[in-house]
Design a protein around this motif. Structure first.
Motif, PDB file in Angstrom:
ATOM      1  N   THR A  30       0.841  -1.196   0.000  1.00 30.55           N
ATOM      2  CA  THR A  30       0.000   0.000   0.000  1.00 30.55           C
ATOM      3  C   THR A  30       0.879   1.251   0.000  1.00 30.55           C
ATOM      4  OG1 THR A  30       0.006   0.232   2.380  1.00 30.55           O
ATOM      5  CG2 THR A  30      -1.671  -1.219   1.453  1.00 30.55           C
ATOM      6  N   GLY A  31       0.238   2.391  -0.187  1.00 34.74           N
ATOM      7  CA  GLY A  31       0.966   3.656  -0.114  1.00 34.74           C
ATOM      8  C   GLY A  31       1.681   3.809   1.227  1.00 34.74           C
ATOM      9  N   GLU A  32       1.065   3.309   2.268  1.00 34.90           N
ATOM     10  CA  GLU A  32       1.705   3.365   3.596  1.00 34.90           C
ATOM     11  C   GLU A  32       2.989   2.539   3.595  1.00 34.90           C
ATOM     12  OE1 GLU A  32       1.002   5.127   6.455  1.00 34.90           O
ATOM     13  OE2 GLU A  32      -0.165   6.139   4.892  1.00 34.90           O
ATOM     14  N   ASP A  33       2.922   1.380   2.929  1.00 29.57           N
ATOM     15  CA  ASP A  33       4.117   0.530   2.850  1.00 29.57           C
ATOM     16  C   ASP A  33       5.262   1.263   2.161  1.00 29.57           C
ATOM     17  OD1 ASP A  33       2.955  -1.658   4.048  1.00 29.57           O
ATOM     18  OD2 ASP A  33       2.172  -2.437   2.164  1.00 29.57           O
ATOM     19  N   VAL A  34       4.910   2.091   1.189  1.00 27.42           N
ATOM     20  CA  VAL A  34       5.947   2.832   0.460  1.00 27.42           C
ATOM     21  C   VAL A  34       6.732   3.718   1.425  1.00 27.42           C
ATOM     22  CG1 VAL A  34       6.304   4.671  -1.237  1.00 27.42           C
ATOM     23  CG2 VAL A  34       4.817   2.749  -1.785  1.00 27.42           C
ATOM     24  N   LYS A  35       5.994   4.432   2.263  1.00 28.66           N
ATOM     25  CA  LYS A  35       6.682   5.302   3.232  1.00 28.66           C
ATOM     26  C   LYS A  35       7.521   4.479   4.189  1.00 28.66           C
ATOM     27  CE  LYS A  35       3.005   8.594   3.485  1.00 28.66           C
ATOM     28  NZ  LYS A  35       1.807   8.731   4.287  1.00 28.66           N
ATOM     29  N   LYS A  36       6.927   3.374   4.649  1.00 24.97           N
ATOM     30  CA  LYS A  36       7.652   2.541   5.626  1.00 24.97           C
ATOM     31  C   LYS A  36       8.920   1.950   5.015  1.00 24.97           C
ATOM     32  CE  LYS A  36       3.714   0.899   8.188  1.00 24.97           C
ATOM     33  NZ  LYS A  36       2.806  -0.221   8.024  1.00 24.97           N
ATOM     34  N   ILE A  37       8.796   1.456   3.806  1.00 26.01           N
ATOM     35  CA  ILE A  37       9.964   0.781   3.235  1.00 26.01           C
ATOM     36  C   ILE A  37      11.067   1.796   2.920  1.00 26.01           C
ATOM     37  CG2 ILE A  37       9.225   0.700   0.793  1.00 26.01           C
ATOM     38  CD1 ILE A  37      11.106  -2.093   2.610  1.00 26.01           C
ATOM     39  N   VAL A  38      10.689   3.017   2.547  1.00 21.87           N
ATOM     40  CA  VAL A  38      11.724   4.040   2.316  1.00 21.87           C
ATOM     41  C   VAL A  38      12.462   4.308   3.629  1.00 21.87           C
ATOM     42  CG1 VAL A  38      12.121   6.478   1.761  1.00 21.87           C
ATOM     43  CG2 VAL A  38      10.638   5.099   0.302  1.00 21.87           C
ATOM     44  N   THR A  39      11.728   4.376   4.718  1.00 25.04           N
ATOM     45  CA  THR A  39      12.375   4.605   6.016  1.00 25.04           C
ATOM     46  C   THR A  39      13.309   3.444   6.351  1.00 25.04           C
ATOM     47  OG1 THR A  39      10.391   5.764   6.712  1.00 25.04           O
ATOM     48  CG2 THR A  39      11.907   5.121   8.458  1.00 25.04           C
ATOM     49  N   VAL A  40      12.812   2.225   6.146  1.00 20.83           N
ATOM     50  CA  VAL A  40      13.652   1.054   6.438  1.00 20.83           C
ATOM     51  C   VAL A  40      14.923   1.094   5.587  1.00 20.83           C
ATOM     52  CG1 VAL A  40      13.796  -1.466   6.172  1.00 20.83           C
ATOM     53  CG2 VAL A  40      11.759  -0.436   7.191  1.00 20.83           C
ATOM     54  N   LEU A  41      14.770   1.407   4.308  1.00 21.53           N
ATOM     55  CA  LEU A  41      15.939   1.425   3.411  1.00 21.53           C
ATOM     56  C   LEU A  41      16.918   2.523   3.811  1.00 21.53           C
ATOM     57  CD1 LEU A  41      14.305   0.843  -0.104  1.00 21.53           C
ATOM     58  CD2 LEU A  41      15.427  -0.817   1.380  1.00 21.53           C
ATOM     59  N   ASN A  42      16.358   3.691   4.155  1.00 20.94           N
ATOM     60  CA  ASN A  42      17.234   4.801   4.508  1.00 20.94           C
ATOM     61  C   ASN A  42      18.054   4.501   5.764  1.00 20.94           C
ATOM     62  OD1 ASN A  42      16.410   6.229   2.332  1.00 20.94           O
ATOM     63  ND2 ASN A  42      15.054   7.620   3.440  1.00 20.94           N
ATOM     64  N   GLU A  43      17.477   3.696   6.651  1.00 17.09           N
ATOM     65  CA  GLU A  43      18.179   3.412   7.907  1.00 17.09           C
ATOM     66  C   GLU A  43      19.055   2.162   7.825  1.00 17.09           C
ATOM     67  OE1 GLU A  43      15.003   3.322  10.736  1.00 17.09           O
ATOM     68  OE2 GLU A  43      14.752   5.510  10.689  1.00 17.09           O
ATOM     69  N   ALA A  44      18.923   1.421   6.723  1.00 13.19           N
ATOM     70  CA  ALA A  44      19.623   0.127   6.649  1.00 13.19           C
ATOM     71  C   ALA A  44      21.126   0.297   6.437  1.00 13.19           C
ATOM     72  CB  ALA A  44      19.050  -0.694   5.495  1.00 13.19           C
ATOM     73  N   GLU A  45      21.862  -0.602   7.070  1.00 13.62           N
ATOM     74  CA  GLU A  45      23.294  -0.663   6.783  1.00 13.62           C
ATOM     75  C   GLU A  45      23.508  -1.718   5.718  1.00 13.62           C
ATOM     76  OE1 GLU A  45      26.095  -1.023   9.949  1.00 13.62           O
ATOM     77  OE2 GLU A  45      24.898   0.338  11.194  1.00 13.62           O
ATOM     78  N   VAL A  46      23.911  -1.289   4.556  1.00 12.81           N
ATOM     79  CA  VAL A  46      24.072  -2.218   3.436  1.00 12.81           C
ATOM     80  C   VAL A  46      25.481  -2.070   2.859  1.00 12.81           C
ATOM     81  CG1 VAL A  46      21.620  -2.225   2.821  1.00 12.81           C
ATOM     82  CG2 VAL A  46      23.137  -0.536   1.793  1.00 12.81           C
ATOM     83  N   PRO A  47      25.915  -3.059   2.077  1.00 17.03           N
ATOM     84  CA  PRO A  47      27.237  -2.936   1.456  1.00 17.03           C
ATOM     85  C   PRO A  47      27.325  -1.659   0.605  1.00 17.03           C
ATOM     86  CG  PRO A  47      26.317  -5.134   1.117  1.00 17.03           C
ATOM     87  CD  PRO A  47      25.240  -4.318   1.734  1.00 17.03           C
ATOM     88  N   SER A  48      28.529  -1.181   0.401  1.00 15.00           N
ATOM     89  CA  SER A  48      28.705   0.112  -0.272  1.00 15.00           C
ATOM     90  C   SER A  48      28.341   0.036  -1.753  1.00 15.00           C
ATOM     91  CB  SER A  48      30.158   0.573  -0.133  1.00 15.00           C
ATOM     92  OG  SER A  48      30.937  -0.177  -1.028  1.00 15.00           O
ATOM     93  N   GLU A  49      28.248   1.206  -2.340  1.00 14.78           N
ATOM     94  CA  GLU A  49      27.923   1.315  -3.778  1.00 14.78           C
ATOM     95  C   GLU A  49      28.941   0.602  -4.665  1.00 14.78           C
ATOM     96  OE1 GLU A  49      26.367   5.311  -5.379  1.00 14.78           O
ATOM     97  OE2 GLU A  49      27.289   5.748  -3.447  1.00 14.78           O
ATOM     98  N   ASP A  50      30.145   0.401  -4.141  1.00 12.88           N
ATOM     99  CA  ASP A  50      31.148  -0.327  -4.936  1.00 12.88           C
ATOM    100  C   ASP A  50      30.785  -1.795  -5.065  1.00 12.88           C
ATOM    101  OD1 ASP A  50      32.509   1.986  -4.777  1.00 12.88           O
ATOM    102  OD2 ASP A  50      33.843   1.317  -3.155  1.00 12.88           O
TER     103      ASP A  50
END
Ligand SMILES: O=C(CO)COP(=O)(O)O
Length: 255
Positions: A30-50
């Protein structure tokens, strides 16, 4: 030649603009999920762009919002792109309106759309794959080779193309290809590119897998030598998308 950078695309498909009203309404979120997942992604520690290239592809109505909110090391893609400058084509979005977006996810008229998107400076994720009937009749490789040939005939530069192998029977069904099945097709596609396009294109083009990828199955799939990433539908709207991005480390640790 540099190793192929792992690529993870989140295809948010047809997200609802309102919360689901009943348990019988099930879809990709849902549209709500969109906001939530953006927050989750923004806060996630993921491997670098390289190590990993991450691209998410929201429905048009959310493109600007997501582009404005999403971390800068993740790119935003449109889900489609019309094949001409404009005209009276209901529901199609012309390239000009997609100016700020990096990639296009393409399902229909694949070859024409890839060629046009590239000519307009977009990057393209080109989706190919066989139906269950075709798999069961043993024609998988013929089908995906013919689909790839149709693309190859229309383009001369593969630099901005990511080839997504998405068996139709695995899309949104929970039936994921086994790592061996995915590897077999990816290997076949790479060999096809080697013989029919060029060894360099075969070596450098990312061939990613899509179809019921989730946090649990992504590592084993990523460990296959010719699986260069994923195109994720349902699970890309869930926090487990972060685990799928992290599957990139399987590659970097074996490199
Ligand atoms: O079609 C897909 C991504 O483009 C795959 O969707 P699912 O991951 O939901 O099976």
């Amino acid at each position: 030649m540099a190793p192929r950078k792992f690529f993870v695309g989140g295809n948010w498909k047809c997200v609802n603009t309102r919360p689901l009203q009943s348990r019988f309404e099930s879809d990709n979120g849902t549209g709500e999920d969109v906001k939530k997942i953006v927050t989750v992604l923004n806060e996630a520690e993921v491997p670098s762009e390289d190590v990993v290239e991450v691209v998410v592809s929201p429905p048009y109505v959310f493109l600007a919002q997501v582009k404005g909110l999403l971390r800068l090391d993740f790119a935003v893609a449109a889900q489609n792109c019309w094949v001409r400058k404009g005209g009276a084509f209901t529901g199609e979005i012309r390239r000009l309106l997609l100016r700020q977006n990096h990639c296009v996810v393409i399902f229909e008229f694949v070859a024409d759309k890839v060629a046009y998107a590239l000519s307009q400076g977009l990057k393209a994720i080109a989706c190919i794959g066989e139906t269950l009937e075709q798999r069961e009749s043993g024609t998988t490789m013929d089908v995906v080779a013919a689909q790839t040939k149709a693309i190859a005939e229309k383009i001369s530069d593969w630099t901005n193309v990511v080839l997504a192998y998405e068996p139709v029977w695995a899309i949104g069904t929970g039936k994921v290809a086994t790592p061996a099945q995915a590897q077999e097709v990816h290997d076949g596609l790479r060999k096809w590119l080697h013989s029919n396009v060029s060894p360099a294109v075969a070596e450098s083009t990312r061939i990613i897998y899509g179809g019921s990828v989730n946090g649990a199955n992504s590592k084993e799939l990523a460990a296959q030598p010719d699986v260069d990433g994923f195109l994720v539908g349902g699970a890309s709207l869930k926090p487990e998308f972060v685990d799928i991005i992290k599957a990139a480390t399987v590659k970097s640790s074996s490199a």
